[in-house]
Design an enzyme around this catalytic site. Structure first.
Site, short mmCIF file in Angstrom:
data_model
loop_
_atom_site.label_atom_id
_atom_site.label_comp_id
_atom_site.label_asym_id
_atom_site.label_seq_id
_atom_site.Cartn_x
_atom_site.Cartn_y
_atom_site.Cartn_z
N ALA A 62 0.95 -1.23 -0.01
CA ALA A 62 -0.17 0.02 0.04
C ALA A 62 0.94 1.14 -0.06
O ALA A 62 2.10 1.25 0.44
CB ALA A 62 -0.98 0.09 1.22
N GLY A 103 0.47 -5.33 0.51
CA GLY A 103 -0.41 -5.46 -0.75
C GLY A 103 0.19 -5.91 -2.10
O GLY A 103 -0.51 -6.51 -2.97
N GLU A 106 -0.27 -9.75 -1.64
CA GLU A 106 -1.63 -9.88 -1.75
C GLU A 106 -1.98 -10.02 -3.34
O GLU A 106 -2.84 -10.76 -3.76
CB GLU A 106 -2.42 -8.99 -0.96
CG GLU A 106 -2.41 -9.14 0.44
CD GLU A 106 -2.98 -8.29 1.17
OE1 GLU A 106 -2.83 -7.14 1.11
OE2 GLU A 106 -3.97 -8.67 2.11
N GLU A 126 1.99 -6.00 7.80
CA GLU A 126 1.08 -4.86 8.27
C GLU A 126 0.79 -4.97 9.72
O GLU A 126 0.74 -3.65 10.31
CB GLU A 126 -0.37 -5.35 7.71
CG GLU A 126 -0.58 -5.07 6.04
CD GLU A 126 -0.02 -6.12 5.24
OE1 GLU A 126 0.89 -6.88 5.70
OE2 GLU A 126 -0.06 -5.83 4.03
#
Ligand code: NAD
Length: 695
Positions: A62, A103, A106, A126
């Protein structure tokens, strides 16, 4: 400007993420990926898709700058992009080099196949920001590497090299060099085989011991992360991969993620993350300021601080010339350095040859001549202006032009020290914290005449020796110790009024401080403050009015080193034991000053001690001693045992609300006989009135 590149390699569409430095998945990159996917789907000539990043980063995850802004919520959000990869009718292969985190990982888990370079860095970090992976990471990672391995990665946030995960379903292949050729070949092979595409979401997590393992994980995590909610939420989220339908689990994962986003703990951790990156950036110090070369360092004084400071440079491979007044002191200092390294060796942190390599970098000396060719000297002699002035006069005479001359003084005026030399532009403070080889904080004290390149060189050097550096202006005690003086005074006021040392320490430790002020005082030695107070009274030509700490010293109680201070200590133990003798000294002091002790609750202790810090922090900010409030937080988090989950005193004040802080300070200032320093700082009042915060 597009943040992805699109090209055809035969019948394969190659989508390259191109958003330096680390392909942060902000709105622009997410849109770029979706556009490229749509283009590939629409082109009948395209049979397969390879998605890749740069050599440095597939994607770092992110875009932290987007957190809490409208852009973060802008479509396509990351789960939508991942679903588009996963549901692509044409096979998607991810080719991964460099960082593949959060992310980014992911996203890769949305592909049908993954090829990684062996040294690619794989993580779901995270939790380090008080969050959990919120785009399917908690559901997809266990499906490819197993419940236990995935939970460990998610709860710790640890980074693993791809090589370590080779052989799991996370990677179809791990390559020594560029993974792109193998990824393109794999894409072609998948097309040729024509089998149905395998989606990670369709895999089952098989683990016969799952329930027992999860219970064990819950217990361990609860015990080791008591101030932080995120690790337990990670366990809760991962557990859903066993029994919840995939889409429902994704929805619940997202809910947990959004819930964590609003916790003060996550706010604090994200604040610290940003604050560390901001610290050291000065508005009037351009990033391209030229740096001086520091290839050899001199240290003066081989005592507590000089020895630790020396070790920092040895650890970084920088040779040190270490000067003392007497051979005996030099030998003692060197023996301590050796002992520290040998202890690290016994713990397996250093190899025997590394110990010798490091020690070989020290040149002990009793003569200033040995400083002729050093690039930087750090002075760590006794805290006396006269001694420091003698040292700097000697340095000025011997050091080469352009050498940087630094003092490790805790309180003394750097400008006065600089004025004893012919080169005040080369002088600054480098204030390390004890133990200097362990503590991360370095206050870089900028004198009125310190040259920009001297400052920039020391900030860069701090990074090299793995310190987090904060620039402070010149004042009594700089940022940290100046605030500490107000904190200590607030604690002393509480003892005078009716609290006990153990109550004050207990309340502040329950708040999260690593150590309360009285345990800290006993550890550091009460005689230092006693000597300073005597000296200051003598300098001011006034009779000393002994405080309780002085009375303890008069009774020979200097802290741990004499077996008693505020507390008493059994021989060989560092456990503080409340002592009736101390209570007797406190009672006598109260009687002498006509103080009727009152009941004080823990909330008041925390309020007074914290707001004393905040109020002085606001003055420091207003005077320009600190460049920004978050620099003050960094100082307290890294030098004074302030709890990470609170994010530092200034963020704590923001979270409490500045009008509430001002109201409490006014209440304290209005009490009969109150110290004037309780008056709220004008900057604090102004921010509160304008509805603003420090950060
Ligand atoms: P220390 O007494 O342990 O060590 C000082 C050393 O300097 C001694 O070994 C002494 O022999 C040597 N020395 C004194 N005068 C000298 C001279 N003229 N030439 C060469 N060597 C000389 O003291 P310390 O705790 O290491 O403190 C040193 C400095 O660091 C002080 O300015 C202190 O305020 C500052 N400081 C201390 C701490 C701490 O926690 N101890 C933390 C930050 C900064």
């Amino acid at each position: 400007m597009s943040s992805t590149r699109y090209e055809l390699r035969g019948h394969t569409a190659l989508i390259t993420l191109d958003h330096p430095p680390v392909n942060g998945l902000g709105a622009a990159l997410r849109t770029g990926i979706m556009d490229a996917l749509d283009r590939a789907q629409a082109d009948p000539a395209v049979e397969a898709i390879v998605i890749t990043g740069s050599e440095r980063a597939f994607s770092g995850g992110a875009d932290v700058k987007e957190f809490g802004t409208a852009a973060a919520a802008r479509e396509p959000r990351l789960p939508v992009v991942i679903a588009a990869l996963e549901n692509s009718p044409k096979p998607v292969v991810a080719a991964i080099s460099g960082v593949c985190m959060g992310g980014g990982l992911e996203l890769a888990l949305g592909a049908h196949c993954r090829v990684a370079r062996a040294d690619a860095q794989i993580a779901l970090p995270e939790v380090k920001l008080g969050l959990l992976p919120g785009a399917g990471g908690t559901q997809r990672l266990p499906r490819v590497i197993g419940l236990e391995a995935a939970l460990n990665m998610i709860v710790s946030g640890a980074t693993l090299p791809a090589r370590q995960l080779e052989g799991t379903a996370l990677f179809d292949a791990v390559t020594d060099g560029d993974p792109l050729p193998a990824a393109l070949a794999l894409a072609g092979q998948v097309v040729a085989e024509g089998k149905p595409l395998e989606r990670v979401r369709d895999l089952k997590v098989k683990d016969p011991q799952a329930e027992a393992f999860l219970q064990f994980a819950r217990n361990t995590v609860a015990a080791t992360s008591k101030h932080f909610p995120a690790p337990l939420k990670c366990v809760e989220a991962v557990a859903m991969c066993l029994n919840k339908p995939f889409d429902e689990a994704l929805r619940l994962e997202r809910e947990l993620f959004l819930g964590l986003m609003t916790t003060p703990e996550s706010r604090a951790l994200r604040h610290v993350f940003a604050a560390e990156r901001a610290a050291g950036k000065l508005p009037d110090l351009p990033e391209d300021t030229p740096l001086r070369t520091i290839a050899k360092v001199g240290v003066i004084g081989a005592g507590t601080m000089g020895g630790g400071i020396t070790m920092n440079f040895l650890n970084a491979g920088i040779p040190v010339v270490l000067l003392e007044m007497k051979q005996e002191a030099l030998d003692k200092g060197l023996a301590t350095i050796r002992r520290n390294y040998e202890n690290s060796m016994k713990k397996g942190k250093l190899k025997p040859e590394q110990v010798e390599q490091r020690l070989a970098l020290v040149t002990p000396t009793l003569a200033y001549d040995a400083f002729k060719d050093v690039d930087l000297v750090i002075e760590a002699v006794f805290e006396s202006m006269d001694v420091k002035k003698q040292v700097f006069t000697a340095l000025d005479a011997v050091c080469k032009p352009g050498a940087i001359l630094a003092s490790n003084t805790s309180y003394l005026n750097i400008d006065a020290i600089a004025a004893t030399t012919q080169r005040p532009q080369d002088v600054l403070g480098l204030h390390f914290f004890s133990p200097a080889n362990v503590m991360r904080l370095l206050e870089v004290v900028r004198g009125a005449k310190t040259a920009p390149d001297v400052l920039a060189t020391c900030m860069a050097l701090a990074k090299k020796i793995k310190k987090v550096a904060v620039v402070s202006g010149v004042c009594d005690g700089f940022i940290g110790n100046r605030m500490l003086a107000r904190y200590g005074a607030a604690a002393a006021g509480l003892i005078n009024a009716g609290a006990s040392p153990q109550q004050v320490d207990g309340a502040l430790q329950a708040f999260g401080m690593a150590m309360g002020p009285y345990r800290m005082g006993d550890l550091a030695g009460l005689d230092i403050g006693w000597a300073t107070r005597k000296r200051k009274a003598a300098e001011a030509g006034v009779a000393m009015k002994p405080v309780i700490a002085d009375k303890l010293c008069e009774a020979g109680r200097f802290g741990q080193k004499t077996g008693a201070g505020w507390y008493r200590y059994d021989a060989g133990s560092r456990d503080p034991i409340p002592d009736p003798v101390t209570q007797g000294i406190i009672d006598a002091y109260r009687a002498e000053h006509g103080i009727q002790p009152r009941q004080i609750d823990d909330g008041e202790i925390v309020e007074r001690c914290m707001y004393a810090l905040v109020n002085e922090g606001a003055r420091i900010l207003a005077e320009g001693i600190a460049a920004r409030a978050s620099d003050i937080d960094i100082v307290y988090l890294n030098g004074y045992g302030f709890p990470q989950h609170r994010g530092g005193p200034m963020l704590y004040a923001d979270i409490v609300g500045l009008p509430n802080v001002v109201r409490a300070l006014r209440r304290f200032a209005g009490e009969p006989g109150a110290d004037p320093s309780w008056q709220p700082a004008p900057l604090l009042v102004q921010l509160a009135e304008e509805g603003k915060s420090f950060n």
